[in-house]
Design an enzyme around this catalytic site. Structure first.
Site, PDB file in Angstrom:
ATOM      1  N   CYS A 210     -41.123 -39.351   6.284  1.00  0.00           N
ATOM      2  CA  CYS A 210     -40.741 -39.043   5.216  1.00  0.00           C
ATOM      3  C   CYS A 210     -39.123 -38.488   5.641  1.00  0.00           C
ATOM      4  O   CYS A 210     -39.035 -37.711   3.700  1.00  0.00           O
ATOM      5  CB  CYS A 210     -41.201 -39.653   4.620  1.00  0.00           C
ATOM      6  SG  CYS A 210     -42.420 -41.895   4.360  1.00  0.00           S
TER       7      CYS A 210
ATOM      8  N   GLN B 208     -46.132 -32.466  -3.438  1.00  0.00           N
ATOM      9  CA  GLN B 208     -46.966 -31.423  -2.615  1.00  0.00           C
ATOM     10  C   GLN B 208     -48.034 -29.966  -3.016  1.00  0.00           C
ATOM     11  O   GLN B 208     -49.296 -30.053  -3.349  1.00  0.00           O
ATOM     12  CB  GLN B 208     -45.986 -31.145  -0.921  1.00  0.00           C
ATOM     13  CG  GLN B 208     -46.116 -32.519  -0.065  1.00  0.00           C
ATOM     14  CD  GLN B 208     -47.198 -33.354   0.684  1.00  0.00           C
ATOM     15  OE1 GLN B 208     -48.698 -32.469   0.703  1.00  0.00           O
ATOM     16  NE2 GLN B 208     -47.087 -34.309   0.414  1.00  0.00           N
TER      17      GLN B 208
ATOM     18  N   HIS C 207     -38.117 -35.137   1.605  1.00  0.00           N
ATOM     19  CA  HIS C 207     -38.770 -36.502   1.919  1.00  0.00           C
ATOM     20  C   HIS C 207     -37.942 -37.400   1.135  1.00  0.00           C
ATOM     21  O   HIS C 207     -36.748 -37.120   0.262  1.00  0.00           O
ATOM     22  CB  HIS C 207     -40.163 -36.676   0.751  1.00  0.00           C
ATOM     23  CG  HIS C 207     -40.928 -37.476  -0.097  1.00  0.00           C
ATOM     24  ND1 HIS C 207     -40.728 -38.175   0.229  1.00  0.00           N
ATOM     25  CD2 HIS C 207     -41.988 -38.133   1.370  1.00  0.00           C
ATOM     26  CE1 HIS C 207     -41.491 -39.687   0.901  1.00  0.00           C
ATOM     27  NE2 HIS C 207     -42.494 -39.362   0.876  1.00  0.00           N
TER      28      HIS C 207
END
Lengths: 134, 407
Positions: free
Chosen positions: B364, B201, B120
């Site tokens: 992103c 995540q 990311h």
């Protein structure tokens, strides 16, 4: 009216003025980084008028349809007039209500035009804030 | 035991609405159970005061609640010591903290930082900033077509001994793939490089034991864990934090200040300048307490079944291409896809008008999208409150949207 009205999808699927131009007076590319839309505008200027216009691009239906409609609208316009076009000129062509999250999609064509004309005049590019806020 | 999704959903104000959204964007933001909102509300109504300051009962109470949250986080990720837990405003700040303190103090021109192509932007840009400022080199771990990392690239990146940090995600926010963290950490340590895990995540989909993983740093945000925005965590293995220079300067992070100099406080206070996100820490504690009432194996089984169902439904849609392995056994949390001739923003705009929330764009992760040779994708992410019926409805509306956009 539905954002994905027939007229918008027609332009997205069968865009006008899309393609190469051999000797453009100015060409300029703008991208919408947040979604990957891109438009490259090529203008042929004769006697301070937009004599011809071609463009290449990729992206969502709104950005591509707006460019297609806008290109037809610009042909024959003086560069002076074009440089002062407000966002409303694009919204009026689209004839559907554009919410805040799709504003940049719809106005990418205007942003590309403004900065193509600025490039032509040797001026620095204007920001999105200036394009949207005009 | 299968999760009782109906009972879970009743705990969320948003799902008690008459027409709740079909929310398939938990990878961006977890919804909030009522106990999280109540805990923050109670603090603001009855216990608002600053921490580590006042000599009155109310201030003690705020301090106790704030520090109790640190203990809850410690236990949740199995850190050894409470002072290995720093509260930040999110995973982004956590990673920036490492880059701008440890990185600036320890990296010199020519040193390497190893990243994976799955990262990311929050685990890319802070290192690009150091590349500009110091002249470090970024070394990239590429992936196979199925989204698994090329382990040979890690060894190659570590070979010359100049790589000082390996910073990778625990779970791709686009492909849903899970890099083999233990293996990566072991290889990094053998080459005397430190490790940072971006668990933004992973935190809501798999149990994390930082002691067993043996990572040096780990970062995550509260908002993806059903907690509030504005709070995140940086874990740093002891005694790393005491050797790192402070981050922001201000109140709370010092022992003593004179007109000439200051003496920083001990960690974690050293990294928590200014009034910290107290209500948010209290909310995060409530979120972790809410989440941990469900056994991990039940959460994993529920999400596996949802993803397997989603992949099956998506695969059946003509001209739809799933990115990554397209197998629920190899992903967690999310699945992303592209549809030939349909831009993700057009698709998700139409779905959004039906109350179906999916994310579109580059999420992103522009280097990953460039690697996949696509500009944007659509992501469907799941959580323990989602149901197979929601997936069915979503797949049906995707078909309708395609028919509309392509005709």
């Amino acid at each position: 009216m539905d954002l994905y009205a027939e007229s918008i999808l027609d332009h997205a699927h069968h865009p006008l003025c899309k393609g190469p131009m051999k000797h453009p007076t100015v060409s300029h590319e703008e991208t919408n980084a947040s979604c990957g839309d891109s438009l490259e505008l090529r203008l042929l200027i004769k006697g301070k008028r937009i004599n011809d216009i071609r463009w290449e691009g990729e992206g969502c239906a709104i950005s591509q349809a707006a460019m297609s409609m806008f290109a037809g609208h610009l042909k024959g316009m003086t560069t002076e007039e074009a440089a002062h076009l407000p966002p409303r000129s694009v919204f009026d062509l689209l004839k559907v209500s554009i919410g805040p999250r799709r504003t940049k999609c719809a106005l990418l064509c205007l942003h590309a035009l403004k900065n193509a004309l600025r490039k032509l005049n040797g001026e620095p590019a204007q920001s999105w804030t200036e394009t949207i806020g005009n | 035991m299968p999760l009782d999704t109906a009972a879970i959903r009743r705990q969320f104000p948003i799902f008690r609405e008459e027409h709740p959204p079909i929310y398939l964007d938990s990878a961006a933001m977890g919804q909030k159970p009522a106990n999280v909102i109540d805990a923050m509300d109670t603090y603001y109504r009855l216990a608002a005061s600053n921490v580590h300051r006042g000599m009155y009962a109310l201030a003690d109470e705020a301090t106790n609640r704030y520090e109790a949250s640190r203990e809850t986080v410690r236990a949740f990720i199995a850190a050894k010591h409470r002072d290995e837990i720093v509260f930040t405003k999110g995973a982004t700040e956590s990673i920036n903290l490492v880059a701008k303190t440890w990185g600036k103090a320890n990296l010199k021109k020519g040193d390497g930082v190893v990243l994976s192509i799955l990262e990311h932007h929050s685990n890319i840009v802070p290192w690009l900033q150091l590349k500009e400022e110091i002249g470090i080199s970024l070394r990239w771990i590429d992936m196979e077509e199925d989204g698994s990392l090329r382990m040979a690239d890690i060894d190659a990146a570590l070979k010359d001994g100049k790589a000082k940090l390996v910073s990778v995600t625990g779970l791709s926010n686009v492909l849903g793939t899970l890099p083999p963290l233990s293996d990566i950490i072991e290889r990094a340590h053998r080459a005397h490089a430190l490790t940072l895990i971006d668990a933004s995540q992973l935190i809501a989909h798999r149990p994390i034991d930082v002691t067993e993983l043996n990572c040096d740093f780990l970062a995550f945000s509260g908002h993806k864990l059903f907690g509030p925005t504005g709070i995140g965590v940086l874990y740093a293995r002891s005694p790393l934090l005491s050797k790192i220079p402070p981050f922001l300067g201000g109140g709370g992070m010092v022992q003593r200040v004179t007109r000439e100099e200051f003496l920083p406080a001990d960690p974690p206070a050293k990294f928590e300048a200014g009034t910290p996100p107290i209500a948010e820490a209290i909310g995060l504690k409530a979120a972790i307490e809410w989440f941990t009432q469900y056994p991990w194996k039940d959460i994993e089984a529920h999400e596996h079944a949802l993803l397997a169902h989603a992949i099956e439904k998506l695969k059946a849609i003509p001209s739809l291409r799933i990115l990554g392995p397209a197998s629920a056994d190899e992903v967690a949390g999310c699945v992303s896809f592209t549809i030939e001739g349909v831009h993700p923003h057009d698709l998700t705009d139409i779905l959004g008008r039906q109350g179906i929330c999916l994310r579109a764009g580059h999420h992103c992760a522009q280097p990953l999208h460039e690697r996949l040779d696509i500009g944007a994708s659509t992501r469907l992410s799941v959580s323990l409150y989602n149901t197979p019926e929601e997936i069915d409805r979503c797949a049906e509306e995707i078909r309708r949207a395609i028919a509309k956009l392509k005709k």
